[in-house]
Design a protein around this motif. Sequence first.
Motif, PDB file in Angstrom:
ATOM      1  N   LEU A  76      61.169  51.003  48.023  1.00  0.00           N
ATOM      2  CA  LEU A  76      60.210  50.864  46.931  1.00  0.00           C
ATOM      3  C   LEU A  76      60.883  50.657  45.586  1.00  0.00           C
ATOM      4  CD1 LEU A  76      57.530  53.561  47.866  1.00  0.00           C
ATOM      5  CD2 LEU A  76      57.294  51.072  47.967  1.00  0.00           C
ATOM      6  N   GLY A 132      59.282  48.071  42.791  1.00  0.00           N
ATOM      7  CA  GLY A 132      58.259  48.472  43.741  1.00  0.00           C
ATOM      8  C   GLY A 132      57.293  47.387  44.134  1.00  0.00           C
ATOM      9  N   LEU A 133      55.999  47.651  43.939  1.00  0.00           N
ATOM     10  CA  LEU A 133      54.953  46.747  44.395  1.00  0.00           C
ATOM     11  C   LEU A 133      54.933  45.429  43.634  1.00  0.00           C
ATOM     12  CD1 LEU A 133      52.021  49.284  44.889  1.00  0.00           C
ATOM     13  CD2 LEU A 133      53.478  48.262  46.641  1.00  0.00           C
ATOM     14  N   THR A 165      59.284  45.721  50.429  1.00  0.00           N
ATOM     15  CA  THR A 165      58.158  46.492  49.899  1.00  0.00           C
ATOM     16  C   THR A 165      57.136  46.773  50.993  1.00  0.00           C
ATOM     17  OG1 THR A 165      58.467  45.466  47.729  1.00  0.00           O
ATOM     18  CG2 THR A 165      56.336  46.505  48.149  1.00  0.00           C
TER      19      THR A 165
END
Length: 415
Positions: A75, A217-218, A353
Amino acid sequence: MSRRAHLDTAGYRRALAVPAFRRLVAGNVVSSLGDSMSLVALLWLAVESSSGAGRALAVGAVAVAYYAPGVVVGLTAGAAAGRFAPRTLMAADSGLRAATLGGVALLALADEPPLWAIVALLGVASLLRPLGEAAERTITADLVREEERLAGNSLLFGQAQVAMIVGPALAGVLVERVSVALVVGLDAASFLVLLAVVLSLPATGARVEDVERPRFGLGAVRRFPEVRLLLVVTFCFYALYGPVEVALPIHVAGHLDSGPATLGAMWTAFGLASVVGTALGGALRGDARVAVVAAVVAGWGLAVAGIAVAASPAPAVAAMAIGGLIYGPYQALVTTEVQRRAAGPALTPVFATWHSVLMLALPLGVVVGGPLVGLLGSQGALLFSAAGTVALAAVVPFAGRGVASRVRPGAGEVV
Protein backbone atom coordinates in the motif's frame (compact mmCIF):
# COMPACT_ATOMS: atom_id res chain seq x y z
CA MET A 1 -14.78 -10.79 -31.83
CA SER A 2 -18.29 -11.86 -30.86
CA ARG A 3 -19.74 -10.25 -27.75
CA ARG A 4 -21.28 -13.57 -26.72
CA ALA A 5 -19.10 -15.63 -24.42
CA HIS A 6 -18.47 -19.19 -25.57
CA LEU A 7 -16.02 -22.00 -24.76
CA ASP A 8 -12.84 -22.56 -26.74
CA THR A 9 -10.22 -24.77 -25.08
CA ALA A 10 -7.67 -23.98 -27.82
CA GLY A 11 -6.76 -20.87 -25.82
CA TYR A 12 -4.93 -23.07 -23.33
CA ARG A 13 -2.90 -24.65 -26.12
CA ARG A 14 -1.99 -21.29 -27.60
CA ALA A 15 -0.94 -19.90 -24.21
CA LEU A 16 1.23 -22.93 -23.46
CA ALA A 17 2.78 -22.66 -26.92
CA VAL A 18 4.78 -19.70 -25.55
CA PRO A 19 7.94 -21.34 -24.13
CA ALA A 20 8.59 -18.64 -21.52
CA PHE A 21 5.02 -18.87 -20.22
CA ARG A 22 5.31 -22.67 -20.00
CA ARG A 23 8.35 -22.20 -17.77
CA LEU A 24 6.48 -19.68 -15.63
CA VAL A 25 3.58 -22.11 -15.13
CA ALA A 26 5.96 -24.94 -14.24
CA GLY A 27 7.77 -22.77 -11.69
CA ASN A 28 4.47 -21.77 -10.16
CA VAL A 29 3.35 -25.39 -9.86
CA VAL A 30 6.41 -26.11 -7.72
CA SER A 31 6.22 -22.98 -5.55
CA SER A 32 2.43 -23.22 -5.05
CA LEU A 33 2.75 -26.79 -3.82
CA GLY A 34 5.58 -25.78 -1.48
CA ASP A 35 3.62 -22.82 -0.11
CA SER A 36 0.45 -24.85 0.47
CA MET A 37 2.50 -27.45 2.36
CA SER A 38 4.27 -24.89 4.55
CA LEU A 39 0.89 -23.36 5.48
CA VAL A 40 0.25 -26.45 7.60
CA ALA A 41 3.86 -26.83 8.74
CA LEU A 42 4.28 -23.24 9.93
CA LEU A 43 1.10 -23.29 11.98
CA TRP A 44 2.15 -26.62 13.52
CA LEU A 45 5.57 -25.15 14.25
CA ALA A 46 3.82 -22.36 16.17
CA VAL A 47 1.99 -24.99 18.22
CA GLU A 48 5.23 -26.86 18.96
CA SER A 49 7.03 -23.61 19.88
CA SER A 50 4.49 -22.58 22.52
CA SER A 51 2.36 -24.04 25.28
CA GLY A 52 -0.81 -23.47 27.26
CA ALA A 53 -2.74 -20.27 26.74
CA GLY A 54 0.07 -18.83 24.63
CA ARG A 55 -0.54 -21.26 21.79
CA ALA A 56 -3.45 -19.35 20.31
CA LEU A 57 -1.38 -16.15 20.36
CA ALA A 58 1.56 -17.98 18.77
CA VAL A 59 -0.54 -19.41 15.94
CA GLY A 60 -2.09 -16.00 15.30
CA ALA A 61 1.31 -14.30 15.26
CA VAL A 62 2.70 -16.77 12.72
CA ALA A 63 -0.39 -16.49 10.52
CA VAL A 64 -0.33 -12.67 10.53
CA ALA A 65 3.45 -12.38 10.11
CA TYR A 66 3.45 -14.14 6.74
CA TYR A 67 0.98 -11.62 5.27
CA ALA A 68 0.60 -8.34 7.17
CA PRO A 69 4.01 -6.68 6.55
CA GLY A 70 3.57 -7.24 2.82
CA VAL A 71 0.22 -5.43 2.89
CA VAL A 72 1.88 -2.36 4.40
CA VAL A 73 4.65 -2.41 1.80
CA GLY A 74 2.17 -2.93 -1.04
CA LEU A 75 0.00 0.00 0.00
CA THR A 76 2.86 2.41 0.69
CA ALA A 77 5.48 1.44 -1.90
CA GLY A 78 3.40 -0.43 -4.46
CA ALA A 79 2.87 2.68 -6.57
CA ALA A 80 6.64 2.84 -7.14
CA ALA A 81 6.80 -0.77 -8.33
CA GLY A 82 6.58 0.34 -11.95
CA ARG A 83 10.07 1.79 -11.69
CA PHE A 84 11.50 -1.73 -11.57
CA ALA A 85 11.40 -4.42 -14.21
CA PRO A 86 8.70 -7.02 -13.35
CA ARG A 87 11.27 -9.81 -13.62
CA THR A 88 13.46 -8.04 -11.05
CA LEU A 89 10.59 -7.69 -8.57
CA MET A 90 9.49 -11.30 -8.94
CA ALA A 91 13.08 -12.56 -8.62
CA ALA A 92 13.63 -10.44 -5.50
CA ASP A 93 10.44 -11.78 -3.91
CA SER A 94 11.31 -15.41 -4.74
CA GLY A 95 14.88 -15.04 -3.50
CA LEU A 96 13.82 -13.33 -0.26
CA ARG A 97 11.23 -15.99 0.50
CA ALA A 98 13.70 -18.79 -0.27
CA ALA A 99 16.28 -17.29 2.10
CA THR A 100 13.92 -16.50 4.98
CA LEU A 101 11.99 -19.78 4.79
CA GLY A 102 15.33 -21.58 4.72
CA GLY A 103 16.18 -19.75 7.94
CA VAL A 104 12.88 -20.84 9.50
CA ALA A 105 13.61 -24.45 8.48
CA LEU A 106 16.99 -24.27 10.23
CA LEU A 107 15.37 -22.82 13.37
CA ALA A 108 12.79 -25.62 13.31
CA LEU A 109 15.61 -28.15 13.76
CA ALA A 110 16.22 -26.86 17.30
CA ASP A 111 14.63 -28.58 20.27
CA GLU A 112 13.06 -25.30 21.39
CA PRO A 113 12.89 -23.02 18.32
CA PRO A 114 12.60 -19.33 19.28
CA LEU A 115 9.14 -18.17 18.27
CA TRP A 116 10.17 -14.51 18.05
CA ALA A 117 12.83 -15.32 15.46
CA ILE A 118 10.39 -17.43 13.42
CA VAL A 119 7.81 -14.61 13.41
CA ALA A 120 10.49 -12.08 12.46
CA LEU A 121 11.73 -14.17 9.53
CA LEU A 122 8.19 -14.75 8.28
CA GLY A 123 7.55 -11.02 8.47
CA VAL A 124 10.61 -10.35 6.32
CA ALA A 125 9.50 -13.12 3.91
CA SER A 126 6.19 -11.33 3.34
CA LEU A 127 7.65 -7.90 2.56
CA LEU A 128 7.81 -8.25 -1.21
CA ARG A 129 4.90 -10.66 -1.63
CA PRO A 130 2.38 -8.19 -3.15
CA LEU A 131 5.06 -6.77 -5.44
CA GLY A 132 6.12 -10.22 -6.59
CA GLU A 133 2.54 -11.29 -7.30
CA ALA A 134 1.89 -8.00 -9.12
CA ALA A 135 5.00 -8.54 -11.22
CA GLU A 136 3.84 -12.03 -12.14
CA ARG A 137 0.55 -10.66 -13.47
CA THR A 138 2.48 -8.11 -15.53
CA ILE A 139 4.84 -10.77 -16.89
CA THR A 140 1.87 -12.92 -17.86
CA ALA A 141 0.28 -9.99 -19.72
CA ASP A 142 3.55 -9.43 -21.58
CA LEU A 143 4.20 -13.07 -22.48
CA VAL A 144 0.71 -14.07 -23.58
CA ARG A 145 -1.38 -12.40 -26.27
CA GLU A 146 -4.49 -10.53 -25.10
CA GLU A 147 -6.75 -13.18 -26.63
CA GLU A 148 -5.13 -15.94 -24.52
CA ARG A 149 -4.67 -14.07 -21.25
CA LEU A 150 -7.82 -15.47 -19.65
CA ALA A 151 -6.60 -19.00 -20.40
CA GLY A 152 -3.12 -18.12 -19.11
CA ASN A 153 -4.45 -16.60 -15.88
CA SER A 154 -6.73 -19.61 -15.41
CA LEU A 155 -3.74 -21.94 -15.67
CA LEU A 156 -1.91 -20.00 -12.97
CA PHE A 157 -4.88 -19.77 -10.61
CA GLY A 158 -6.00 -23.33 -11.36
CA GLN A 159 -2.69 -24.92 -10.43
CA ALA A 160 -2.71 -22.91 -7.17
CA GLN A 161 -6.17 -24.30 -6.36
CA VAL A 162 -4.97 -27.84 -7.03
CA ALA A 163 -2.00 -27.21 -4.75
CA MET A 164 -4.33 -26.13 -1.93
CA ILE A 165 -6.14 -29.46 -2.24
CA VAL A 166 -3.03 -31.66 -2.41
CA GLY A 167 -0.44 -29.70 -0.41
CA PRO A 168 -1.97 -29.60 3.10
CA ALA A 169 -2.72 -33.34 3.07
CA LEU A 170 0.84 -34.12 1.92
CA ALA A 171 2.27 -31.75 4.50
CA GLY A 172 0.31 -33.42 7.28
CA VAL A 173 1.87 -36.78 6.43
CA LEU A 174 5.41 -35.38 6.14
CA VAL A 175 5.17 -33.35 9.37
CA GLU A 176 3.92 -36.37 11.30
CA ARG A 177 6.37 -38.90 9.83
CA VAL A 178 9.47 -36.74 9.26
CA SER A 179 9.58 -33.15 10.56
CA VAL A 180 8.31 -29.61 10.24
CA ALA A 181 11.79 -28.52 9.20
CA LEU A 182 11.69 -30.75 6.10
CA VAL A 183 8.38 -29.29 4.88
CA VAL A 184 9.44 -25.67 5.40
CA GLY A 185 12.77 -26.48 3.78
CA LEU A 186 10.97 -27.91 0.76
CA ASP A 187 9.01 -24.66 0.49
CA ALA A 188 12.27 -22.69 0.56
CA ALA A 189 13.66 -24.94 -2.18
CA SER A 190 10.49 -24.45 -4.24
CA PHE A 191 11.13 -20.70 -4.32
CA LEU A 192 14.69 -21.34 -5.46
CA VAL A 193 13.18 -23.26 -8.38
CA LEU A 194 10.85 -20.34 -9.10
CA LEU A 195 13.79 -17.92 -8.88
CA ALA A 196 15.69 -19.93 -11.48
CA VAL A 197 12.64 -19.91 -13.75
CA VAL A 198 12.13 -16.15 -13.37
CA LEU A 199 15.77 -15.43 -14.18
CA SER A 200 15.36 -17.47 -17.37
CA LEU A 201 12.46 -15.30 -18.58
CA PRO A 202 12.99 -12.52 -21.11
CA ALA A 203 13.06 -8.94 -19.88
CA THR A 204 9.53 -7.50 -20.20
CA GLY A 205 7.63 -4.41 -19.12
CA ALA A 206 8.16 -0.69 -19.45
CA ARG A 207 11.46 1.14 -19.08
CA VAL A 208 12.00 3.12 -15.90
CA GLU A 209 11.79 6.45 -17.74
CA ASP A 210 8.36 5.48 -19.10
CA VAL A 211 6.80 5.33 -15.63
CA GLU A 212 5.03 8.27 -14.07
CA ARG A 213 5.87 9.70 -10.68
CA PRO A 214 4.90 7.15 -7.96
CA ARG A 215 1.61 7.66 -6.19
CA PHE A 216 0.85 6.64 -2.61
CA GLY A 217 -1.45 3.72 -1.95
CA LEU A 218 -4.74 3.74 -3.81
CA GLY A 219 -3.50 6.53 -6.08
CA ALA A 220 -2.03 3.80 -8.30
CA VAL A 221 -5.53 2.93 -9.53
CA ARG A 222 -6.87 6.49 -9.67
CA ARG A 223 -6.54 6.80 -13.45
CA PHE A 224 -8.50 3.61 -14.09
CA PRO A 225 -12.13 4.05 -12.96
CA GLU A 226 -13.19 0.58 -14.14
CA VAL A 227 -10.30 -1.06 -12.30
CA ARG A 228 -11.17 0.95 -9.20
CA LEU A 229 -14.76 -0.25 -9.38
CA LEU A 230 -13.66 -3.87 -9.90
CA LEU A 231 -11.38 -3.52 -6.87
CA VAL A 232 -14.27 -2.27 -4.73
CA VAL A 233 -16.54 -5.06 -5.97
CA THR A 234 -13.89 -7.72 -5.36
CA PHE A 235 -13.10 -6.35 -1.89
CA CYS A 236 -16.80 -6.48 -0.97
CA PHE A 237 -17.13 -9.94 -2.57
CA TYR A 238 -14.29 -11.35 -0.48
CA ALA A 239 -15.45 -9.55 2.67
CA LEU A 240 -18.97 -10.95 2.25
CA TYR A 241 -17.40 -14.41 1.94
CA GLY A 242 -15.75 -14.01 5.37
CA PRO A 243 -18.92 -14.69 7.42
CA VAL A 244 -19.40 -17.94 5.47
CA GLU A 245 -16.16 -19.31 6.93
CA VAL A 246 -17.32 -18.44 10.44
CA ALA A 247 -20.92 -19.61 10.05
CA LEU A 248 -20.34 -22.85 8.17
CA PRO A 249 -18.98 -25.09 10.98
CA ILE A 250 -21.65 -23.77 13.37
CA HIS A 251 -24.32 -24.31 10.71
CA VAL A 252 -23.18 -27.90 10.10
CA ALA A 253 -23.18 -28.73 13.81
CA GLY A 254 -26.47 -26.97 14.57
CA HIS A 255 -28.86 -26.59 11.65
CA LEU A 256 -27.67 -29.70 9.81
CA ASP A 257 -27.06 -31.69 13.03
CA SER A 258 -23.93 -33.21 11.52
CA GLY A 259 -20.20 -33.41 12.22
CA PRO A 260 -16.71 -32.68 10.93
CA ALA A 261 -16.99 -35.25 8.14
CA THR A 262 -19.77 -33.20 6.55
CA LEU A 263 -17.80 -29.98 6.95
CA GLY A 264 -14.76 -31.63 5.36
CA ALA A 265 -16.88 -32.98 2.52
CA MET A 266 -18.27 -29.51 1.85
CA TRP A 267 -14.83 -27.91 1.58
CA THR A 268 -13.49 -30.78 -0.52
CA ALA A 269 -16.47 -30.44 -2.87
CA PHE A 270 -15.87 -26.71 -3.09
CA GLY A 271 -12.16 -27.13 -3.84
CA LEU A 272 -12.57 -29.79 -6.52
CA ALA A 273 -15.46 -27.97 -8.19
CA SER A 274 -13.58 -24.68 -8.19
CA VAL A 275 -10.73 -26.31 -10.13
CA VAL A 276 -13.24 -27.45 -12.76
CA GLY A 277 -14.85 -24.00 -12.79
CA THR A 278 -11.48 -22.33 -13.28
CA ALA A 279 -10.70 -24.63 -16.21
CA LEU A 280 -14.05 -23.91 -17.85
CA GLY A 281 -13.68 -20.18 -17.23
CA GLY A 282 -10.30 -20.15 -18.92
CA ALA A 283 -11.89 -21.51 -22.08
CA LEU A 284 -14.30 -18.57 -22.35
CA ARG A 285 -13.99 -16.55 -25.54
CA GLY A 286 -15.69 -13.29 -26.49
CA ASP A 287 -15.65 -9.84 -24.92
CA ALA A 288 -18.57 -10.13 -22.49
CA ARG A 289 -16.34 -11.08 -19.55
CA VAL A 290 -17.63 -8.35 -17.22
CA ALA A 291 -21.13 -9.83 -17.60
CA VAL A 292 -19.68 -13.24 -16.67
CA VAL A 293 -18.07 -11.69 -13.58
CA ALA A 294 -21.50 -10.37 -12.54
CA ALA A 295 -23.01 -13.83 -13.09
CA VAL A 296 -20.28 -15.42 -10.95
CA VAL A 297 -20.90 -13.02 -8.06
CA ALA A 298 -24.68 -13.55 -8.22
CA GLY A 299 -24.29 -17.31 -8.64
CA TRP A 300 -22.07 -17.65 -5.59
CA GLY A 301 -24.61 -15.69 -3.55
CA LEU A 302 -27.41 -18.02 -4.64
CA ALA A 303 -25.25 -21.05 -3.80
CA VAL A 304 -24.70 -19.70 -0.26
CA ALA A 305 -28.47 -19.24 0.05
CA GLY A 306 -28.85 -22.89 -1.01
CA ILE A 307 -26.45 -23.96 1.76
CA ALA A 308 -28.41 -21.89 4.29
CA VAL A 309 -31.79 -23.44 3.47
CA ALA A 310 -30.59 -27.04 2.92
CA ALA A 311 -32.38 -29.37 5.30
CA SER A 312 -29.77 -32.15 5.32
CA PRO A 313 -26.04 -32.63 4.61
CA ALA A 314 -26.37 -33.99 1.06
CA PRO A 315 -28.00 -30.91 -0.53
CA ALA A 316 -25.67 -28.66 1.47
CA VAL A 317 -22.63 -30.46 0.03
CA ALA A 318 -24.20 -30.22 -3.44
CA ALA A 319 -24.80 -26.47 -3.02
CA MET A 320 -21.20 -26.01 -1.89
CA ALA A 321 -19.98 -27.87 -4.98
CA ILE A 322 -22.15 -25.70 -7.24
CA GLY A 323 -20.77 -22.64 -5.47
CA GLY A 324 -17.21 -23.78 -6.10
CA LEU A 325 -17.94 -24.42 -9.75
CA ILE A 326 -19.40 -20.93 -10.12
CA TYR A 327 -16.71 -19.18 -8.07
CA GLY A 328 -13.78 -20.94 -9.77
CA PRO A 329 -13.28 -18.53 -12.72
CA TYR A 330 -13.56 -15.33 -10.69
CA GLN A 331 -9.90 -14.56 -9.98
CA ALA A 332 -8.77 -15.26 -13.53
CA LEU A 333 -11.63 -13.20 -14.98
CA VAL A 334 -11.01 -10.07 -12.91
CA THR A 335 -7.23 -10.38 -13.36
CA THR A 336 -7.70 -10.47 -17.13
CA GLU A 337 -9.94 -7.40 -16.99
CA VAL A 338 -7.34 -5.48 -15.00
CA GLN A 339 -4.69 -6.49 -17.52
CA ARG A 340 -6.89 -5.11 -20.31
CA ARG A 341 -7.70 -1.81 -18.65
CA ALA A 342 -4.41 -0.90 -16.96
CA ALA A 343 -1.93 -2.18 -19.54
CA GLY A 344 1.59 -0.85 -19.92
CA PRO A 345 3.83 0.71 -17.25
CA ALA A 346 0.93 1.22 -14.81
CA LEU A 347 0.13 -2.49 -14.57
CA THR A 348 2.61 -3.53 -11.86
CA PRO A 349 1.74 -0.63 -9.48
CA VAL A 350 -1.98 -1.28 -10.03
CA PHE A 351 -1.63 -4.98 -9.20
CA ALA A 352 0.55 -4.23 -6.17
CA THR A 353 -2.24 -2.04 -4.79
CA TRP A 354 -4.85 -4.59 -5.86
CA HIS A 355 -3.23 -7.48 -3.96
CA SER A 356 -2.51 -5.39 -0.87
CA VAL A 357 -6.08 -4.13 -0.57
CA LEU A 358 -7.62 -7.56 -1.14
CA MET A 359 -5.43 -9.17 1.51
CA LEU A 360 -7.44 -7.11 4.04
CA ALA A 361 -10.87 -8.16 2.76
CA LEU A 362 -11.21 -11.74 4.01
CA PRO A 363 -9.85 -11.05 7.53
CA LEU A 364 -12.31 -8.15 7.78
CA GLY A 365 -15.17 -10.44 6.75
CA VAL A 366 -14.11 -13.07 9.29
CA VAL A 367 -13.91 -10.48 12.07
CA VAL A 368 -17.42 -9.24 11.24
CA GLY A 369 -18.64 -12.82 10.85
CA GLY A 370 -18.35 -13.64 14.57
CA PRO A 371 -20.73 -10.94 15.84
CA LEU A 372 -22.97 -11.51 12.81
CA VAL A 373 -23.41 -15.20 13.66
CA GLY A 374 -24.02 -14.23 17.28
CA LEU A 375 -26.72 -11.76 16.24
CA LEU A 376 -28.46 -13.65 13.41
CA GLY A 377 -27.46 -17.27 14.01
CA SER A 378 -25.53 -19.34 11.48
CA GLN A 379 -28.42 -19.60 9.02
CA GLY A 380 -29.17 -15.90 9.27
CA ALA A 381 -25.51 -15.00 8.73
CA LEU A 382 -25.36 -17.19 5.62
CA LEU A 383 -28.52 -15.62 4.24
CA PHE A 384 -27.16 -12.13 5.01
CA SER A 385 -23.97 -12.96 3.10
CA ALA A 386 -26.01 -14.41 0.22
CA ALA A 387 -28.30 -11.39 -0.07
CA GLY A 388 -25.41 -8.93 0.07
CA THR A 389 -23.49 -10.86 -2.58
CA VAL A 390 -26.44 -11.05 -4.98
CA ALA A 391 -27.04 -7.31 -4.52
CA LEU A 392 -23.35 -6.66 -5.19
CA ALA A 393 -23.65 -8.36 -8.59
CA ALA A 394 -25.85 -5.48 -9.78
CA VAL A 395 -22.87 -3.10 -9.47
CA VAL A 396 -20.49 -5.15 -11.63
CA PRO A 397 -21.82 -4.17 -15.10
CA PHE A 398 -20.85 -0.54 -14.41
CA ALA A 399 -17.20 -1.68 -14.55
CA GLY A 400 -17.68 -2.24 -18.28
CA ARG A 401 -19.08 1.20 -19.09
CA GLY A 402 -18.00 4.81 -19.24
CA VAL A 403 -14.31 4.55 -20.08
CA ALA A 404 -12.80 3.02 -23.22
CA SER A 405 -10.74 -0.11 -22.66
CA ARG A 406 -7.01 0.38 -22.83
CA VAL A 407 -5.95 -2.74 -24.69
CA ARG A 408 -2.30 -3.27 -25.52
CA PRO A 409 -1.50 -5.88 -28.17
CA GLY A 410 0.03 -9.07 -26.83
CA ALA A 411 3.71 -9.66 -27.16
CA GLY A 412 3.28 -12.82 -29.16
CA GLU A 413 5.61 -15.73 -28.63
CA VAL A 414 8.58 -14.99 -26.43
CA VAL A 415 11.30 -17.55 -25.85
